[in-house]
Scaffold this motif. Structure first.
Motif, PDB file in Angstrom:
ATOM      1  N   VAL A 165       0.824  -1.210   0.000  1.00  0.00           N
ATOM      2  CA  VAL A 165       0.000   0.000   0.000  1.00  0.00           C
ATOM      3  C   VAL A 165       0.861   1.264   0.000  1.00  0.00           C
ATOM      4  O   VAL A 165       1.696   1.461   0.878  1.00  0.00           O
ATOM      5  N   GLY A 166       0.679   2.096  -1.010  1.00  0.00           N
ATOM      6  CA  GLY A 166       1.364   3.376  -1.100  1.00  0.00           C
ATOM      7  C   GLY A 166       2.768   3.322  -1.646  1.00  0.00           C
ATOM      8  O   GLY A 166       3.334   4.365  -2.011  1.00  0.00           O
ATOM      9  N   ALA A 167       3.368   2.138  -1.724  1.00  0.00           N
ATOM     10  CA  ALA A 167       4.781   2.050  -2.108  1.00  0.00           C
ATOM     11  C   ALA A 167       5.027   2.471  -3.552  1.00  0.00           C
ATOM     12  O   ALA A 167       6.152   2.828  -3.917  1.00  0.00           O
ATOM     13  N   GLN A 168       3.973   2.443  -4.379  1.00  0.00           N
ATOM     14  CA  GLN A 168       4.148   2.836  -5.775  1.00  0.00           C
ATOM     15  C   GLN A 168       4.306   4.346  -5.938  1.00  0.00           C
ATOM     16  O   GLN A 168       4.761   4.806  -6.991  1.00  0.00           O
ATOM     17  N   VAL A 169       3.967   5.133  -4.933  1.00  0.00           N
ATOM     18  CA  VAL A 169       3.987   6.590  -5.089  1.00  0.00           C
ATOM     19  C   VAL A 169       5.413   7.126  -5.212  1.00  0.00           C
ATOM     20  O   VAL A 169       5.720   7.864  -6.158  1.00  0.00           O
ATOM     21  N   PRO A 170       6.343   6.800  -4.311  1.00  0.00           N
ATOM     22  CA  PRO A 170       7.725   7.232  -4.545  1.00  0.00           C
ATOM     23  C   PRO A 170       8.328   6.613  -5.802  1.00  0.00           C
ATOM     24  O   PRO A 170       9.179   7.238  -6.458  1.00  0.00           O
ATOM     25  N   LEU A 171       7.889   5.404  -6.167  1.00  0.00           N
ATOM     26  CA  LEU A 171       8.362   4.831  -7.438  1.00  0.00           C
ATOM     27  C   LEU A 171       7.912   5.699  -8.612  1.00  0.00           C
ATOM     28  O   LEU A 171       8.658   5.919  -9.568  1.00  0.00           O
ATOM     29  N   GLY A 172       6.673   6.187  -8.538  1.00  0.00           N
ATOM     30  CA  GLY A 172       6.164   7.054  -9.599  1.00  0.00           C
ATOM     31  C   GLY A 172       6.960   8.345  -9.705  1.00  0.00           C
ATOM     32  O   GLY A 172       7.226   8.835 -10.814  1.00  0.00           O
ATOM     33  N   ALA A 173       7.351   8.897  -8.542  1.00  0.00           N
ATOM     34  CA  ALA A 173       8.193  10.088  -8.573  1.00  0.00           C
ATOM     35  C   ALA A 173       9.526   9.772  -9.238  1.00  0.00           C
ATOM     36  O   ALA A 173      10.077  10.582  -9.993  1.00  0.00           O
ATOM     37  N   GLY A 174      10.042   8.574  -8.984  1.00  0.00           N
ATOM     38  CA  GLY A 174      11.291   8.163  -9.620  1.00  0.00           C
ATOM     39  C   GLY A 174      11.161   8.005 -11.123  1.00  0.00           C
ATOM     40  O   GLY A 174      12.072   8.371 -11.878  1.00  0.00           O
ATOM     41  N   ILE A 175      10.043   7.466 -11.561  1.00  0.00           N
ATOM     42  CA  ILE A 175       9.808   7.343 -13.000  1.00  0.00           C
ATOM     43  C   ILE A 175       9.736   8.733 -13.636  1.00  0.00           C
ATOM     44  O   ILE A 175      10.311   8.975 -14.708  1.00  0.00           O
ATOM     45  N   ALA A 176       9.047   9.655 -12.977  1.00  0.00           N
ATOM     46  CA  ALA A 176       8.971  11.027 -13.487  1.00  0.00           C
ATOM     47  C   ALA A 176      10.351  11.671 -13.532  1.00  0.00           C
ATOM     48  O   ALA A 176      10.670  12.421 -14.468  1.00  0.00           O
ATOM     49  N   PHE A 177      11.189  11.377 -12.520  1.00  0.00           N
ATOM     50  CA  PHE A 177      12.557  11.885 -12.529  1.00  0.00           C
ATOM     51  C   PHE A 177      13.306  11.376 -13.758  1.00  0.00           C
ATOM     52  O   PHE A 177      14.027  12.137 -14.426  1.00  0.00           O
ATOM     53  N   ALA A 178      13.148  10.091 -14.067  1.00  0.00           N
ATOM     54  CA  ALA A 178      13.823   9.515 -15.237  1.00  0.00           C
ATOM     55  C   ALA A 178      13.353  10.184 -16.524  1.00  0.00           C
ATOM     56  O   ALA A 178      14.159  10.479 -17.421  1.00  0.00           O
ATOM     57  N   LEU A 179      12.046  10.427 -16.627  1.00  0.00           N
ATOM     58  CA  LEU A 179      11.509  11.067 -17.831  1.00  0.00           C
ATOM     59  C   LEU A 179      12.082  12.471 -18.009  1.00  0.00           C
ATOM     60  O   LEU A 179      12.409  12.884 -19.123  1.00  0.00           O
ATOM     61  N   LYS A 180      12.223  13.199 -16.911  1.00  0.00           N
ATOM     62  CA  LYS A 180      12.795  14.543 -16.994  1.00  0.00           C
ATOM     63  C   LYS A 180      14.290  14.475 -17.284  1.00  0.00           C
ATOM     64  O   LYS A 180      14.820  15.251 -18.096  1.00  0.00           O
ATOM     65  N   TYR A 181      14.980  13.562 -16.649  1.00  0.00           N
ATOM     66  CA  TYR A 181      16.426  13.394 -16.840  1.00  0.00           C
ATOM     67  C   TYR A 181      16.748  13.077 -18.303  1.00  0.00           C
ATOM     68  O   TYR A 181      17.772  13.521 -18.837  1.00  0.00           O
ATOM     69  N   GLN A 182      15.864  12.327 -18.941  1.00  0.00           N
ATOM     70  CA  GLN A 182      16.056  11.943 -20.340  1.00  0.00           C
ATOM     71  C   GLN A 182      15.540  12.998 -21.318  1.00  0.00           C
ATOM     72  O   GLN A 182      15.548  12.781 -22.528  1.00  0.00           O
ATOM     73  N   ASN A 183      15.093  14.135 -20.803  1.00  0.00           N
ATOM     74  CA  ASN A 183      14.615  15.258 -21.632  1.00  0.00           C
ATOM     75  C   ASN A 183      13.464  14.857 -22.553  1.00  0.00           C
ATOM     76  O   ASN A 183      13.395  15.257 -23.712  1.00  0.00           O
ATOM     77  N   THR A 184      12.537  14.061 -22.016  1.00  0.00           N
ATOM     78  CA  THR A 184      11.362  13.701 -22.789  1.00  0.00           C
ATOM     79  C   THR A 184      10.246  14.714 -22.515  1.00  0.00           C
ATOM     80  O   THR A 184      10.324  15.527 -21.596  1.00  0.00           O
ATOM     81  N   ASP A 185       9.206  14.648 -23.313  1.00  0.00           N
ATOM     82  CA  ASP A 185       8.009  15.456 -23.092  1.00  0.00           C
ATOM     83  C   ASP A 185       6.890  14.586 -22.539  1.00  0.00           C
ATOM     84  O   ASP A 185       5.708  14.806 -22.828  1.00  0.00           O
ATOM     85  N   ASN A 186       7.269  13.599 -21.735  1.00  0.00           N
ATOM     86  CA  ASN A 186       6.288  12.663 -21.196  1.00  0.00           C
ATOM     87  C   ASN A 186       6.169  12.813 -19.688  1.00  0.00           C
ATOM     88  O   ASN A 186       7.029  13.388 -19.034  1.00  0.00           O
ATOM     89  N   ILE A 187       5.092  12.264 -19.158  1.00  0.00           N
ATOM     90  CA  ILE A 187       4.771  12.400 -17.745  1.00  0.00           C
ATOM     91  C   ILE A 187       4.540  11.020 -17.131  1.00  0.00           C
ATOM     92  O   ILE A 187       4.425  10.024 -17.833  1.00  0.00           O
ATOM     93  N   CYS A 188       4.446  11.007 -15.807  1.00  0.00           N
ATOM     94  CA  CYS A 188       4.061   9.791 -15.103  1.00  0.00           C
ATOM     95  C   CYS A 188       2.798  10.051 -14.295  1.00  0.00           C
ATOM     96  O   CYS A 188       2.729  11.014 -13.522  1.00  0.00           O
ATOM     97  N   ILE A 189       1.799   9.208 -14.501  1.00  0.00           N
ATOM     98  CA  ILE A 189       0.598   9.192 -13.680  1.00  0.00           C
ATOM     99  C   ILE A 189       0.856   8.221 -12.522  1.00  0.00           C
ATOM    100  O   ILE A 189       1.147   7.047 -12.751  1.00  0.00           O
ATOM    101  N   THR A 190       0.772   8.714 -11.301  1.00  0.00           N
ATOM    102  CA  THR A 190       1.052   7.905 -10.115  1.00  0.00           C
ATOM    103  C   THR A 190      -0.219   7.821  -9.273  1.00  0.00           C
ATOM    104  O   THR A 190      -0.641   8.823  -8.690  1.00  0.00           O
TER     105      THR A 190
END
Length: 387
Positions: A165-190
């Motif tokens: 329960v809830g553990a996916q939320v910081p993972l989602g922030a990490g996925i969003a970090f990766a998307l920004k780090y890779q200079n994409t125009d994509n987002i993560c829905i968490t």
């Protein structure tokens, strides 16, 4: 109810935008405009538009998708009661407008991560009916070859299906970090539920997401009861869209697929420019928390029936698109028949598909293991080859 302004226009010639045509003696529009319920806003000067346009083709697609998920979940419940599905099983019936509406404003390179009420999201993110149902029955045609089951389903840019329960939320922030780090125009829905909303790890994730202005939409699927405790008894503040404090938020009617679609479109544009935002999607689940929960000890049957009659996302949407002349009753009925047939056929495959050979249970545990790598089984005398 939404007020409807249907653009039921005749053909306008070569310069015309909208057309009307006849199907089975019904005049059918190509596009209609709907007024949604007002959104509630937190730290935003303006929010999503309350006027949403939808084409005939999109309307029929959304209806089919929601109906497909509803039917799939009905079958999943029956398979569980027949002991063909084992373990845990959390149904999404009643919440279909959230995943369908959000997916309508995403592209396949955007990422999604959710909790264990994941069947609808797995389907809408591109896994076939067989892929979902066979995963539920533990068969090799499942999207995780039957190894994950109800709570652990995956697809490209869909990161589950997470059981803690809830553990996916910081993972989602990490996925969003990766998307920004890779200079994409994509987002993560968490996504998370109201039952996870008071966990400390959520607030840590909000903090990091805002510090780095990550392209993350945090979504609370608020179905009112968590595991069986009403939100009024579990939360001192029940306005979950404000709980990010310094992170802006929006509350949307999660039973209205078009409102969810427009809200997601607005929020995707926002996070790409400004960093994270919260959505609280107010919704309802018809089943208990899981199949082991009858869902009647903390709410009445009359309450559930009233929601079905007055707020059901599929019935409401059907009424709107028919009244707006985007679809005929015959077309709706045809879709219902086709959906039932497709789900029933996929169910037969899922019931009769093969299970994985025993030795496959030890594979795909580690990425690129060394040659001759072995994994210890539950019995310490078992050492099995793994690749």
């Amino acid at each position: 109810m939404l007020s409807v302004c249907a653009r039921n226009l005749r053909t306008l010639g070569r310069s015309g935008i909208y057309q009307s045509y006849h199907i089975n003696n019904y005049a059918t529009s190509t596009e209609a405009s709907f007024e949604t319920q007002p959104y509630k806003l937190h730290k935003l000067d303006e929010g999503p538009s309350t006027n949403v346009n939808v084409t005939r083709d999109d309307a029929l697609t959304y209806y089919r998708q929601m109906q497909m998920i509803r039917r799939m979940e009905t079958v999943a419940g029956n398979l569980y009661k027949s002991k063909i599905i084992r373990g845990f099983c959390h149904l999404y019936s009643g919440q279909e407008a959230i995943c369908v509406g959000m997916e309508a404003s995403l592209n396949k390179k955007d990422a999604v991560i959710t909790a264990y009420r994941a069947h609808g999201w797995t389907y809408i993110r591109g896994v076939s009916l067989v892929g979902v149902l066979a995963e539920l029955t533990g068969r090799q045609s499942g999207c995780a070859q039957g190894k994950g089951g109800s709570m652990h389903m995956y697809n490209d840019n869909f990161y589950g299906g997470n059981g803690i329960v809830g553990a996916q939320v910081p993972l989602g922030a990490g996925i969003a970090f990766a998307l920004k780090y890779q200079n994409t125009d994509n987002i993560c829905i968490t996504l998370y539920g109201d039952g996870a909303a008071n966990q400390g790890q959520l607030f840590e994730a909000y903090n990091m997401a805002k510090l780095w202005n990550l392209p993350c939409i945090f979504v609370c699927e608020n179905n009112g009861y968590a595991m069986g405790t009403s939100l009024d008894r579990s939360s001192a503040s029940t306005q979950y869209f404000t709980r990010g404090d310094y992170v802006p938020g929006v509350q949307v009617d999660g039973m209205d697929v078009l409102a969810v679609k427009e809200c997601t479109r607005f929020c995707k544009d926002f996070v790409l420019k400004n960093g994270p935002i919260l959505i609280e999607a107010s919704t309802y689940r018809y089943s208990g928390h899981s199949m082991s929960d009858p869902g009647t000890s903390y709410r009445t049957r009359e309450e559930v029936q009233e929601v079905r009659e007055r707020r059901d996302p599929i019935s409401k949407f059907k009424e709107r698109i028919v009244s707006a002349n985007l679809a005929t009753p015959e077309e709706i009925k045809k879709i219902d028949v086709e959906v039932r047939k497709e789900v029933d056929e996929a169910t037969e495959v899922a019931k009769n598909d093969r299970e994985l050979p025993l030795e496959e249970l030890y594979n795909k545990i580690y990425s690129n293991p060394e040659p001759d790598y072995q994994v210890r089984g539950c019995d310490p005398t078992i050492m099995a080859a793994s690749h």
